[in-house]
Enzyme design. Structure first.
Site, PDB file in Angstrom:
ATOM      1  N   ASN A   1      -4.526   5.579   3.392  1.00 51.94           N
ATOM      2  CA  ASN A   1      -5.156   4.799   4.318  1.00 51.94           C
ATOM      3  C   ASN A   1      -4.911   5.874   5.866  1.00 51.94           C
ATOM      4  O   ASN A   1      -5.652   5.330   6.570  1.00 51.94           O
ATOM      5  CB  ASN A   1      -3.801   3.287   4.883  1.00 51.94           C
TER       6      ASN A   1
ATOM      7  N   GLN B   1      -8.458  -2.782   9.824  1.00 53.73           N
ATOM      8  CA  GLN B   1      -9.223  -1.847   8.778  1.00 53.73           C
ATOM      9  C   GLN B   1     -10.088  -0.354   9.345  1.00 53.73           C
ATOM     10  O   GLN B   1     -10.036   0.432   8.597  1.00 53.73           O
ATOM     11  CB  GLN B   1     -10.211  -2.645   8.242  1.00 53.73           C
TER      12      GLN B   1
ATOM     13  N   ASP C   1      -6.302   7.057  11.100  1.00 49.88           N
ATOM     14  CA  ASP C   1      -6.889   6.094  10.738  1.00 49.88           C
ATOM     15  C   ASP C   1      -8.169   7.217   9.906  1.00 49.88           C
ATOM     16  O   ASP C   1      -9.097   7.114   9.761  1.00 49.88           O
ATOM     17  CB  ASP C   1      -7.749   5.098  10.916  1.00 49.88           C
TER      18      ASP C   1
ATOM     19  N   ASP D   1       0.221   2.481  -0.493  1.00 52.02           N
ATOM     20  CA  ASP D   1       0.348   1.854   0.689  1.00 52.02           C
ATOM     21  C   ASP D   1      -0.555   1.094   1.691  1.00 52.02           C
ATOM     22  O   ASP D   1      -1.676   1.526   1.330  1.00 52.02           O
ATOM     23  CB  ASP D   1       1.393   2.935   1.586  1.00 52.02           C
TER      24      ASP D   1
ATOM     25  N   HIS E   1      -5.153  -2.474   5.229  1.00 54.77           N
ATOM     26  CA  HIS E   1      -6.282  -1.880   6.287  1.00 54.77           C
ATOM     27  C   HIS E   1      -6.902  -0.962   5.194  1.00 54.77           C
ATOM     28  O   HIS E   1      -7.458  -0.105   7.206  1.00 54.77           O
ATOM     29  CB  HIS E   1      -4.989  -0.916   7.270  1.00 54.77           C
TER      30      HIS E   1
ATOM     31  N   GLU F   1       0.059  -2.483  -1.527  1.00 53.28           N
ATOM     32  CA  GLU F   1       0.632  -3.204  -0.260  1.00 53.28           C
ATOM     33  C   GLU F   1       0.120  -4.270   0.314  1.00 53.28           C
ATOM     34  O   GLU F   1      -0.848  -3.902   0.973  1.00 53.28           O
ATOM     35  CB  GLU F   1       1.244  -2.300  -0.231  1.00 53.28           C
TER      36      GLU F   1
ATOM     37  N   ASN G   1      12.275  -5.197  -0.185  1.00 47.53           N
ATOM     38  CA  ASN G   1      11.566  -3.764  -0.375  1.00 47.53           C
ATOM     39  C   ASN G   1      11.933  -2.919   0.711  1.00 47.53           C
ATOM     40  O   ASN G   1      12.242  -3.187   1.468  1.00 47.53           O
ATOM     41  CB  ASN G   1      10.384  -4.125  -0.624  1.00 47.53           C
TER      42      ASN G   1
END
Length: 494
Positions: A118, A169, A178, A208, A212, A245, A308
């Site tokens: 990501n 996102q 990002d 991960d 997003h 995730e 977690n």
């Protein structure tokens, strides 16, 4: 007609790939993953050979493998701030990583890498130096170790509205730069990174921050990956196992349902609800319908866990090692009940959210040390080495592919159930004793309770239960017992 046939072929091919990405590629009857959080590669290799394989674990989730920023104090989360795809971290270098993967595969333990697709590192004051010595300027979105420049990222913006798909996102999660996964160049670098890990023998990836990233971008990336390396014992045409995730509490715009056909998804609702139940905030009797009836994902799509590395540090209902009795009961139920793809946690001790892994004066991660019972003693918690947990890994192997049957409860917080004719679990979360003749569904004989002891040379070091010809046995779990659970299975018959 040709166009329709081609479209149908592509659709079926995509469906086949997505189904394959739900397969963890386990050996034999093994079916539990352990997250050895922040362990060094050399220590994981030895753990595979000396502990995990003999006790029937199926795989290891490892911490991020690529170069990360060096943060003051070395908090655990620096591993989630990448600056290149060089395989050098505090866990070791590429040679040590490759050696670990090979040695673990050789004893039937699969390796799943926590990967960061990501983003890159967040802002840093000036020039940042990574764990492989690479320099970067995150504030300028300059990562020459890849290389990435500003054009490879989405424009900077902050997530202020979690119901705004664009923000979730394309803006920066807690300030992390990002990446634009819709870019052909970015896609090529991510695929190159993942394919290199596949070449080294990994079985799959924990992705991960998947929510997003747009599902269509991830679908392209996953579908472009190489098949698993047959030189590491994988069958021909095997696809990497993907688990993503996606934190979805059911009221946000970006849903887990956008991702569950691409691979498995981390079922955070499982973690929250099992914590509530074993903390006494929900009666255990309601767990009879545990699973998709609770609004969880379908079993084959759900990566399940009690805690977690992230949510164990939060306050709330989630259980962690600091509540050992409830934690062991919840883990026993987790591994005994036929739902989900199970992962257990192996932590290090922490006092606050940022506590680093055990390290020496030079900030090198130190190896775990063990007492005479095999428990960790030098800042590592190693829940996977607690007898009550590794014994349930063996239980889960013994009951694989059997159905839930013989449910019993006292209308409150005492429950029991069978797994076919192979296993039996009883739990007492009441403030009074459980003393009851119960149907264990097991063949007649004497069985060792693998929670209170072990079967060694034909003798049980803990409690034992005699099962009569009708499958019934006398079950006693005192309210003051340290574990609160009893487990029997066919591989622990005296």
């Amino acid at each position: 007609m040709f166009k329709f046939a081609l479209a149908l072929t592509l659709c079926l091919a995509g469906a086949s790939l997505s189904l394959a990405q739900h397969n963890p590629q386990w050996w034999g009857s093994r079916n539990t993953i352990v997250h050895l959080f922040e362990w060094k590669w050399s220590d994981i290799a030895e753990e595979c050979e000396t502990f995990l394989a003999p006790r029937g674990f199926a795989g290891v989730q490892v911490s991020p493998v690529n170069e990360n920023i060096i943060s003051a104090g070395r908090p655990w989360w620096e591993r989630y701030q990448p600056i290149s795809y060089k395989l050098t971290t505090r866990s070791g270098n590429e040679e040590e990583f490759a050696d670990m993967v090979r040695r673990c595969n050789d004893v039937g333990i699969r390796i799943y890498v926590d990967v960061l697709l990501n983003h890159m590192s967040g802002d840093f004051d000036g020039v940042a130096v990574g764990t492989a010595g690479t320099e970067a300027e995150p504030s300028k979105k300059s990562f020459p170790g890849v290389p990435y420049t500003a054009q490879d990222f989405h424009p900077s913006c902050e997530i202020t509205d979690w119901n705004n798909r664009f923000q979730v996102q394309e803006c920066e999660l807690v300030g992390l730069k990002d990446l634009n996964q819709h870019s052909d160049y970015v896609r090529s670098k991510l695929i190159e990174f993942l394919d290199h890990l596949i070449e080294l023998g990994v079985a799959g990836f924990r992705v991960d921050a998947a929510k997003h990233m747009a599902a269509e971008d991830l679908e392209y990336i996953y579908g472009s990956l190489s098949n698993l390396n047959i030189e590491h014992g994988f069958p021909h045409n095997a696809r990497p196992f993907i688990f993503q995730e996606v934190i979805d509490h059911g009221h946000e715009t970006v849903s887990r349902d956008e991702y569950n056909e691409l691979g498995a998804v981390t079922e955070f609702r499982f973690s929250e609800e099992i914590g509530k139940a074993f903390r006494g905030n929900n009666a255990l009797k309601w767990l009879q319908s545990w699973g998709s009836d609770w609004g969880f994902l379908n079993s084959e799509q759900a990566l399940t866990f009690v805690d977690n590395h992230d949510n164990q540090r939060d306050h709330g209902s989630v259980l962690n090692y600091k509540s050992p009795k409830q934690y062991k009961m919840a883990t026993a139920f987790h591994l005994a009940y036929p739902y989900g793809i199970s992962r257990v946690m192996s932590s290090f001790a922490f006092d606050d959210h940022d506590t680093p892994p055990p390290q020496d004066a030079q900030e090198n991660i130190i190896s775990p040390e063990f007492d005479e019972d095999g428990a960790c003693v030098n800042g590592w918690i190693c829940e996977h080495r607690w007898r009550q947990i590794y014994a349930m890994v063996g239980f889960k192997n013994a009951v694989r592919d059997t159905e839930l049957s013989g449910w019993w409860d006292n209308g409150d917080n005492q429950i029991s159930f069978c797994r076919g004719n192979n296993g039996f679990l009883a739990v007492n979360n009441n403030l009074y004793d459980l003393s009851q003749e119960l149907n264990t569904c097991l063949p007649a004989g004497e069985y060792c309770d693998v929670i209170s002891g072990s079967l060694i040379d034909g003798a049980c070091t803990g409690k034992s239960v005699t099962v009569n010809e009708h499958g019934y046995g006398y079950i006693h779990i005192g309210s003051d017992e340290f574990d609160g659970v009893l487990a029997l299975h066919v591989n622990a018959k005296l």
